[in-house]
Design an enzyme around this catalytic site. Structure first.
Site, PDB file in Angstrom:
ATOM      1  N   GLU A 111      48.897  79.119 -44.641  1.00 17.08           N
ATOM      2  CA  GLU A 111      48.436  79.058 -43.246  1.00 17.08           C
ATOM      3  C   GLU A 111      47.558  80.260 -42.887  1.00 17.08           C
ATOM      4  O   GLU A 111      47.648  80.806 -41.787  1.00 17.08           O
ATOM      5  CB  GLU A 111      49.615  78.927 -42.272  1.00 17.08           C
ATOM      6  CG  GLU A 111      50.290  77.569 -42.348  1.00 17.08           C
ATOM      7  CD  GLU A 111      51.104  77.229 -41.106  1.00 17.08           C
ATOM      8  OE1 GLU A 111      50.859  77.831 -40.048  1.00 17.08           O
ATOM      9  OE2 GLU A 111      51.987  76.356 -41.216  1.00 17.08           O
ATOM     10  N   HIS A 168      57.432  82.445 -39.772  1.00 15.29           N
ATOM     11  CA  HIS A 168      58.266  82.490 -40.979  1.00 15.29           C
ATOM     12  C   HIS A 168      58.471  83.944 -41.363  1.00 15.29           C
ATOM     13  O   HIS A 168      57.627  84.806 -41.068  1.00 15.29           O
ATOM     14  CB  HIS A 168      57.570  81.794 -42.150  1.00 15.29           C
ATOM     15  CG  HIS A 168      57.658  80.303 -42.131  1.00 15.29           C
ATOM     16  ND1 HIS A 168      58.146  79.562 -43.180  1.00 15.29           N
ATOM     17  CD2 HIS A 168      57.319  79.404 -41.185  1.00 15.29           C
ATOM     18  CE1 HIS A 168      58.080  78.281 -42.888  1.00 15.29           C
ATOM     19  NE2 HIS A 168      57.577  78.161 -41.676  1.00 15.29           N
TER      20      HIS A 168
END
Length: 430
Positions: A46, A290
């Site tokens: 990402e 995350h």
């Protein structure tokens, strides 16, 4: 740093332009943290904005002078690999299924989720193939398995790539956001078919049952997502698994030895921990939605037993798992066919409506209604074109991709049965 170990780091950076919160500040902080680290290989997911990749690359260039940003889909795969050792080959393998183009909110189809790979030249191990991936996200852990059929297809395709790399005689290291907890079917397929070892499971073989606090969940279960300790998921509505376990373990570092005759150095996980769990210095938010994952792999010399041993037999997916896999894909195939039929029916209705509007426009009682008719006709034409595209082009694409994997698995299942019968025959004859 010792040349007898490899330190691997993986992080989903949550780098969605215009959407991800505090992106600029977080990427700057991630770059600073990685520049101060002693990792040998870094896998990022990402990180869609090339300027963000450049910022991280330039900051870490002192320790990690070799890097690759991977392109895929319309918006990019969001994958990057940085290495202390020279990169001698790279490739990107977009998955055949990545959600639907109509699912704009999820966005998987537009970014082209993929398996990225970089082959590095290590002074002791020789060629090491590094994989970095981010599997299809939608579906979670609840509901019927066919909701996650695209992720199952990703897992099968990824496992084949990793297995092929090992069969070429290379050590394999795989990292990334697999969007699957360890007990799910995608991870079973990846571990079994690719023969990959989970660095966390190797270094935490017998975790205590349950965790009293979110901090304990990080240390015992390797939680990397949906943790209440993360500022971006603290107020997020969570599914039952995340609530029961103080989050989820979705990020992994996996590895395996090469399929090679004769003695060769071996990898062994000696440490694995969740990283970047703290708040960004001077800010009130986490580095990403995350946490990162760091693994240390020791490089061990071959033993005398290794010198005499034949190449290890490949592991195989259990017949029960294959049957569950086929059932999920079959259900998804039926669902996709039915959805495509409905969308094509919608296209026909839009076509009929456009013709009716064209004919009816001749009898408009007032001129001021004409612009409304034009706008409505344009909307119906757009809807019809979209339904045609989604129902025919994408519908056929999805069904064909599913059928490819279904037939591969059916042949694979037949092969497992033949191998079992052959083994039984040899046992009886002996």
């Amino acid at each position: 740093m010792s040349d007898r170990q490899l330190r691997i780091f993986s992080l989903n950076c949550w780098g969605l332009k215009f959407i991800a919160k505090d992106r600029d500040e977080r990427i700057r902080a991630i770059a600073a943290a990685l520049a101060a680290s002693q990792h040998d290989v870094i896998c990022l997911q990402e990180i869609w904005v090339f300027a963000d990749f450049e910022r991280v690359r330039d900051a870490a260039a002192g320790r990690l002078p070799h890097s690759k940003f991977f392109y895929s889909g319309a918006l990019g795969a969001g994958l990057a690999i940085l290495s202390h050792f020279p990169i001698v080959a790279t490739a990107v393998h977009p998955y055949s299924l990545n959600g639907a183009p109509m699912d704009v909110g999820a966005g998987d189809w537009f970014v082209g989720k993929a398996a990225a790979t970089a082959t590095i030249l290590h002074p002791i191990l020789g060629l090491v193939q590094i994989f970095n991936t981010h599997l299809f996200a939608k579906g979670g852990e609840d509901g019927p398995e066919y909701n996650r059929a695209h992720r199952l297809v990703n897992a099968w395709e990824f496992a084949k790539l990793a297995r092929q790399a090992a069969e070429l005689g290379r050590h394999v290291i795989a990292a990334g956001d697999f969007n699957s907890i360890p007990t799910t079917l995608p991870m079973e397929v990846i571990r079994a078919h690719a023969g990959l070892l989970d660095a966390w499971a190797v270094t935490h073989p017998n975790p205590a049952a349950g965790a009293a606090t979110p901090q304990e969940a990080l240390a015992r279960f390797g939680v990397t997502a949906d943790s209440p300790l993360n500022t971006y998921s603290a107020a997020k509505p969570l599914d039952s698994h995340a609530r029961a376990h103080w989050g989820k373990r979705l990020d992994y570092v996996l590895y395996r030895q090469p399929v090679r005759a004769g003695p060769h150095p071996r990898l062994r996980a000696t440490q694995c921990r969740v990283a970047l769990t703290e708040i960004v210095p001077g800010c009130a938010f986490s580095y990403s939605d995350h946490f990162g994952l760091e693994a240390t792999l020791a490089i061990e010399d071959p033993t005398q037993e290794d010198a005499l041993a034949a190449p290890a037999e490949p592991t195989e997916v259990s017949e029960v798992a294959v049957a569950a896999f086929l059932q999920a894909l079959g259900a998804c195939y039926s669902f996709a066919r039915e959805r495509a039929r409905k969308e094509l029916t919608g296209f026909v209705l839009c076509l009929v409506l456009v013709v009716a509007l064209a004919i009816g426009s001749s009898w408009l009682p007032h001129s001021w209604i004409n612009p409304i008719f034009i706008i409505f006709t344009v909307f119906v034409s757009w809807a019809g074109t979209t339904l045609l595209y989604e129902g025919f082009l994408y519908g056929q694409w999805e069904c064909n991709a599913l059928m490819n994997v279904i037939e591969e698995l059916e042949i694979y299942k037949k092969g497992l049965d033949l191998q079992r019968r052959h083994s039984q025959s040899l046992s009886r004859s002996a």
